[in-house]
Each structure stands twice: as structure tokens, then as C-alpha cells.
Design a protein around this motif. Sequence first.
Motif, PDB file in Angstrom:
ATOM      1  N   GLN A 143      64.119 -68.510-104.160  1.00 28.42           N
ATOM      2  CA  GLN A 143      62.943 -68.567-105.023  1.00 28.42           C
ATOM      3  C   GLN A 143      62.567 -67.169-105.453  1.00 28.42           C
ATOM      4  O   GLN A 143      62.864 -66.195-104.765  1.00 28.42           O
ATOM      5  CB  GLN A 143      61.778 -69.241-104.286  1.00 28.42           C
ATOM      6  N   TRP A 179      59.214 -65.666-106.680  1.00 29.79           N
ATOM      7  CA  TRP A 179      57.791 -65.845-107.000  1.00 29.79           C
ATOM      8  C   TRP A 179      57.220 -64.581-107.623  1.00 29.79           C
ATOM      9  O   TRP A 179      57.452 -63.475-107.147  1.00 29.79           O
ATOM     10  CB  TRP A 179      57.002 -66.201-105.742  1.00 29.79           C
ATOM     11  N   ASP A 205      57.313 -69.421-109.831  1.00 28.04           N
ATOM     12  CA  ASP A 205      58.717 -69.307-109.429  1.00 28.04           C
ATOM     13  C   ASP A 205      59.542 -69.602-110.686  1.00 28.04           C
ATOM     14  O   ASP A 205      59.514 -70.717-111.208  1.00 28.04           O
ATOM     15  CB  ASP A 205      59.019 -70.314-108.314  1.00 28.04           C
TER      16      ASP A 205
END
Length: 426
Positions: free
Chosen positions: A65, A67, A117
Amino acid sequence: MPNHSRLAPAATRALGIVATGVLVASVLSIVPALERAHRADTTPATTTIALALPPAPAAAAAPVQDWRTVRVQAGQTLGSVFADLGLPASSMHRVLAVPEVDRLASRLRIGSELAFDIGPDGQLRGLRFDADETRRIEVAVDAGGVERRVIERPIEVRTVVAGGEIRSSLFADGARAGLSAAVMNGMVQALQFDIDFAQDLREGDTFQIVYEELWREGERLRDGGVVAVNFTNQGRTFTALRFERDGHREFFDPDGRPLRRSFLRTPIEFARVTSGFGARRHPVLNRMRMHRGVDYAAPTGTPIFAAGDGRVKFAGWQSGFGRTVILDHGNGITTLYAHMSRLGPYRVGQRVRQGTTIGFVGMSGLATGPHLHYEFRVRGVHKDPLRVTLPKPEPLQGPALAEFRRATAPVLAQLERIEGVQLAGR
Ligand SMILES: [Zn+2]
């Protein structure tokens, strides 16, 4: 009449006088950063997820991910935040299907943080934000649709103890003891019926206080309420202990007597008496008549408070009195409030607490200007509201008293301990 027998807001405002220097003194000595010890009252929060950081991978197969946290600037909309990140409007429309996102879009606050994300292809994969103080929302987006997850973030209540000494003014000395204005106001409200904080404070007065702080995930959010306070004013010590009765938090003395009075002497703030109790020439009828209450002049719309706990006996129109509320307080006592511009939201039979707004000042019925006509009756006999001996509140008894003693013993011990530290430090 000392002004501290009024409602809490009046006392709080009166405090401004203290802050501006009723007590002028030179040196300031607060027990050094006394006892800012924290004690967790509840089990600490178990969920800890920092907004800017990725959550722990749920499974080995979980994709990496990425973010990015955005702090909302003035003038931004959710649409412009998406656009600034290069995200297509279609991705925003997909997440708007989540009710919390929809609410966020309509009430986006400056300074709030949103985490995105974004995949290597520039597509939105996730959105994370705090819906409110205790709930974090995480929305996962993929080809199949959107999935919403709620992360509970429980608030932890910690109690804090502190002590101080009055050297200059209540607020300055409170600040030196590390206490916020909110906590000092809480202290004043707890003891407003025993101490006139605008008049009675003296250099050398001391206090010990136990209050709450609200924490979440190791972060202090703000101060909570006052749990207990000891205030030694001119050699006399007053103690207020918080205890919950019938779902309401109230302050009691160590013997279980409620600190607040059973009746407010004046059921309205910032009003002057324009006509007292007794014989007078009626301003509209121009005849000598018994005036069976007290008139308070105040602007139309000024809130009128229930003088004591009671039940609504009448709420409606009475000839001459216009819009009127009558409260039954038990023990044969009723109070009447007349000439209202508007009635409060309470119906006949409903219970109201002391200080509840039951209506607003007006000039309905026979009146020459906006005012409150207030009557106090004992077993049907009109009494002068400004002179009648008001009944003392009933102390806790039996099981309630036993429960009070059990519940407040630890906090009483805490107050004593702080005092001991203060005395030792002198
Ligand atoms: Zn009147």
C-alpha cells in the motif's frame, strides 16, 4: 443576594472578574508541578493505527500500500482534493456510495486529514479518515466495488490530580498548576453555591482537584469533567464530590448532601426586578392590586429557567398571564412563569431539572413590556420569591448513601494525599 446563588453560567462569567485581578498579589507559588500523575481508569485502547502509516498487512498476499496523507486547506472540496492527487472524478463518485464519505464531502473541515492509497496505475485503492472522535473509516476500492471498514478508536478516561495555592488569581494560579480554564470553570461550578469566587478568594487559599482527561491511542484529546475538589477558602474547607444519581452527575459534600440548592432564587439571568411582591397599582388595569410575584425585566427571548426540579403542571395560555408554565416541585411547592413569548418544549406531566430552559421572556397577556412574572406558592399560598425560606435539598440516604460512600472513598483519599504533599512542600 450573592450572585453565586444564580445558575452556573452566571457564576462562570463572574469569574472573569477574578481573572482580571480582584486578587492582586505578587509572588506565585504553586506546589511544583504537583502530582500530575495519571491513572488509567479504563482499559487502554487496543487499536492503534496511525493515520499516515499503513496498517499491518492482513495477509502475506496483501498488495503493497502507498498511503498519502492530505491535510484539507481552506477553500478545498473533496472533489478538488481528488483532482489535486490526479484522481479521476469517477473514483470519488464510487467512494461517495459510503455514507460516511458522503457526509465528509458535505462537511469537509479545514485541517482534517485524509489518507489516500493510490496504486502504481494512479487509481484509488483506498481512502481513510476519521468520521468522528471514536470511529475511523477505511474504504477499500477495487474493480469489484467499494468495501467499508470501521475501526473503533475508544476514548480512554484518565484521572489527574493537581493542587494549587491562590497567589494572584484563580485562573493564573490554575494555569501554573497546569490546569486549563475549562477545569478551573468546572471547579467553580462545583463549588459555586458555597464560595463566591468573585468576592471571597484570598491569597493563601489552597485547592486540590481530581479531574478527567480524555485520551485516545496514547494521545491526549482534552480535559474532561471535575471528579472531586477541595477548596480551603479563608480557613474553611469545602469539598465537592461527583456522584451519579438517576443518570445525572451532581456534586455532593462528603456527608452526601447535594451542593446545589433545591431552588434558584432567580429563574432568569441578567434581569432586574421591576416590580416586587405586594400591593401596587396595576400598570395595565390602573387599580390597586396585590402583586403576587416578582417581575423581572429582560429582553424578549431571554431564557427562563426551571427554579427547581419538578414536573410540568401547566403549559399554555392563561388569561392575563399569556403564555404560562407552572411547575410542581413536590412538598406542596409550585412555581409560575408568565408572559412568555414562547414556551419551552415540555409538555404537561414531563419532568424538568433545575436550570432547564422552560420558556422565553415576552409580553403575552396583560403586559406593558417584555418581562417575566414569577410566582412561588407553598400549598397554594403566594410567597415572596425573594424572601421565602427555600427548602434544603434532601441528603442521600440508605442504599444511595452507602453507594455514594463506597464510590467516593478512593477520590477522597486522593484529595487528602495531594493536600499532604502540598503541606509537606510548604
Ligand atoms: Zn408581575
